[in-house]
Design an enzyme around this catalytic site. Structure first.
Site, PDB file in Angstrom:
ATOM      1  N   SER A  69      24.054 -10.044   8.068  1.00 22.16           N
ATOM      2  CA  SER A  69      24.728 -10.170   9.129  1.00 22.16           C
ATOM      3  C   SER A  69      26.143  -9.881   8.838  1.00 22.16           C
ATOM      4  O   SER A  69      26.311  -8.730   8.260  1.00 22.16           O
ATOM      5  CB  SER A  69      24.543 -11.668   9.638  1.00 22.16           C
ATOM      6  OG  SER A  69      24.811 -11.605  11.197  1.00 22.16           O
ATOM      7  N   ASP A 320      15.258  -7.718  15.474  1.00 25.28           N
ATOM      8  CA  ASP A 320      16.756  -8.295  15.365  1.00 25.28           C
ATOM      9  C   ASP A 320      17.721  -7.319  16.324  1.00 25.28           C
ATOM     10  O   ASP A 320      17.798  -6.317  16.148  1.00 25.28           O
ATOM     11  CB  ASP A 320      17.070  -8.282  14.039  1.00 25.28           C
ATOM     12  CG  ASP A 320      18.574  -8.607  13.924  1.00 25.28           C
ATOM     13  OD1 ASP A 320      19.081  -9.406  14.896  1.00 25.28           O
ATOM     14  OD2 ASP A 320      19.208  -8.532  12.988  1.00 25.28           O
ATOM     15  N   HIS A 345      16.243 -11.038  12.074  1.00 29.21           N
ATOM     16  CA  HIS A 345      17.691 -11.224  11.464  1.00 29.21           C
ATOM     17  C   HIS A 345      17.588 -11.569   9.951  1.00 29.21           C
ATOM     18  O   HIS A 345      17.176 -12.544   9.510  1.00 29.21           O
ATOM     19  CB  HIS A 345      18.452 -12.263  12.041  1.00 29.21           C
ATOM     20  CG  HIS A 345      20.054 -11.815  11.976  1.00 29.21           C
ATOM     21  ND1 HIS A 345      20.817 -10.655  12.362  1.00 29.21           N
ATOM     22  CD2 HIS A 345      21.026 -12.762  11.739  1.00 29.21           C
ATOM     23  CE1 HIS A 345      21.820 -10.755  12.290  1.00 29.21           C
ATOM     24  NE2 HIS A 345      22.088 -11.895  11.686  1.00 29.21           N
TER      25      HIS A 345
END
Length: 385
Positions: A69, A320, A345
């Site tokens: 991320s 995601d 994710h």
């Protein structure tokens, strides 16, 4: 780490966790928060890694950085900014192209909507219909009181937007963490939680209340374990510790997002002026719209990194919504994109389980193989020196 005989180091980002440089005053004003930037964080990592290697008498040991991320963005940028400190990076679910106009602004919420639509058209349609009903019913006090009961709110809700935000968060985060095995990354959730949410909606009889359907589905996110007696809809705490992110999003990390008519969320646009005013009201700062791409690049990234960069893996799962702002195609023989159709994710960074599908196992195997190649080459180079 066992595979490579490596030391695993987890470096905390300044201003998050325990790493508050000004103690309890760290978040007080722009004077102290001004030190919360990605560039400062990268510099911290560089200093720490360099001194750690000296202290351990391992100056020549190769370093590979990993992040998912925002951490994935930092990992890829670290490799570009500090190639003399880290010889490779694995950046998972790193939306480094979510800035300026590189990626369509509606892509994030289009992807969330597609996740739900792919499970069930009825599920998608119910969620799409709920927002107007909430606004209509929540337009007076008696309506808000009724909705508060339906949503099992701990206190009577004052604004219908609080209920919308509660639903919005549940559907968005569930799409992000649509993992193939049970997980507790954001909340305790079953395997494939988007599918489970849609099953809940689809199990209601014809003509059932659309608000009841949406609430029951969203409760899966907040209360899968069933121990919540009521829900804090307004003025709750910050369970994911994201308060510092508000500052970063108001200074450098400006990712314009809109909601298109095709989405299951109410359509909305993006205005720099509105963003700027909101940030000024919160922090007395104005966002720097184009700073990230000035500092780290992003435009025509394939052309730029093809000749300049090396040793980066960008991994993404197409479930995601952040994947749309990621690098999804190989840039060169050593800047590789690993893309899984059903991944969520930074799924590849989660602990392996016996129930992992073959495609996750294969993705991780490829990552290990590529990193072995980098380290073998590095050791050869060191041996020749």
């Amino acid at each position: 780490a066992p595979e490579f005989g490596a030391l695993l180091v987890f470096i905390e980002h300044r201003f998050y966790g325990e790493s508050k440089p000004f103690g309890n005053d760290s978040y007080k004003s722009a004077d102290t928060l001004g030190y919360l930037t990605s560039t400062q964080a990268l510099a911290d990592f560089a200093v720490l890694i360099t001194s750690l290697k000296q202290n351990l008498s391992a100056v020549d040991a190769p370093v590979v950085v990993f992040g998912g991320s925002y951490g994935g963005m930092l990992a890829s940028w670290f490799r570009l900014k500090y190639p003399h400190v880290a010889m490779g990076a694995l950046a998972s679910s790193a939306p480094i192209l979510q800035f300026d106009d590189i990626t369509p602004w509606s892509s994030f919420y289009d992807a969330v909507s597609q996740d739900f639509k792919s499970e069930s058209l009825n599920c998608f349609s119910v969620i799409k219909a709920v927002w107007d009903v909430l606004d209509y019913r929540g337009s007076n006090d008696s309506g808000l009181l009724e909705l508060s009961k339906t949503f099992r709110a701990c206190k009577t809700v004052r604004f219908p937007s609080s209920l919308s935000n509660w639903l919005w968060t549940a559907f968005t985060y569930t799409a992000m963490v649509d993992y193939p095995t049970p997980a507790n990354f954001m909340m305790n959730l079953p395997a494939y939680p988007v599918k489970e949410m849609c099953k809940i909606i689809d199990s209601f009889p014809v003509g059932a209340d659309v608000v009841e359907k949406a609430f029951t589905a969203a409760s899966l996110y907040y209360n899968y374990t069933g121990d919540q007696k009521c829900f804090e809809m307004e003025g709750g705490d910050d369970p994911h510790g994201l308060s510092g992110w508000g500052w970063q999003a108001c200074t450098e990390m400006v990712m314009p997002m809109t909601v298109s008519n095709e989405s299951m969320f109410p359509p909305s646009g993006f205005s720099y002026e509105e963003k700027s005013e909101g940030c000024f009201a919160s922090y007395e700062v104005r966002p720097r719209m184009n700073w990230i791409t000035t500092e780290y690049g992003g435009h025509k990234i394939d052309k730029v990194l093809k000749r300049f960069g090396s040793n980066i893996i960008f991994s993404n799962g197409m479930r995601d919504p952040w994947s749309r702002g990621g690098v999804l195609k190989n840039i060169s023989s050593s800047i590789i994109a690993l893309v899984t159709e059903k991944g969520a994710h930074h799924l590849d960074f989660r602990s392996a389980t016996k129930d992992d599908p073959d495609w996750v196992v294969e993705q991780r195997r490829q990552e290990v193989e590529i990193i072995h190649g980098w380290i073998d080459q590095y050791n050869k180079d060191i041996a020749q020196m």
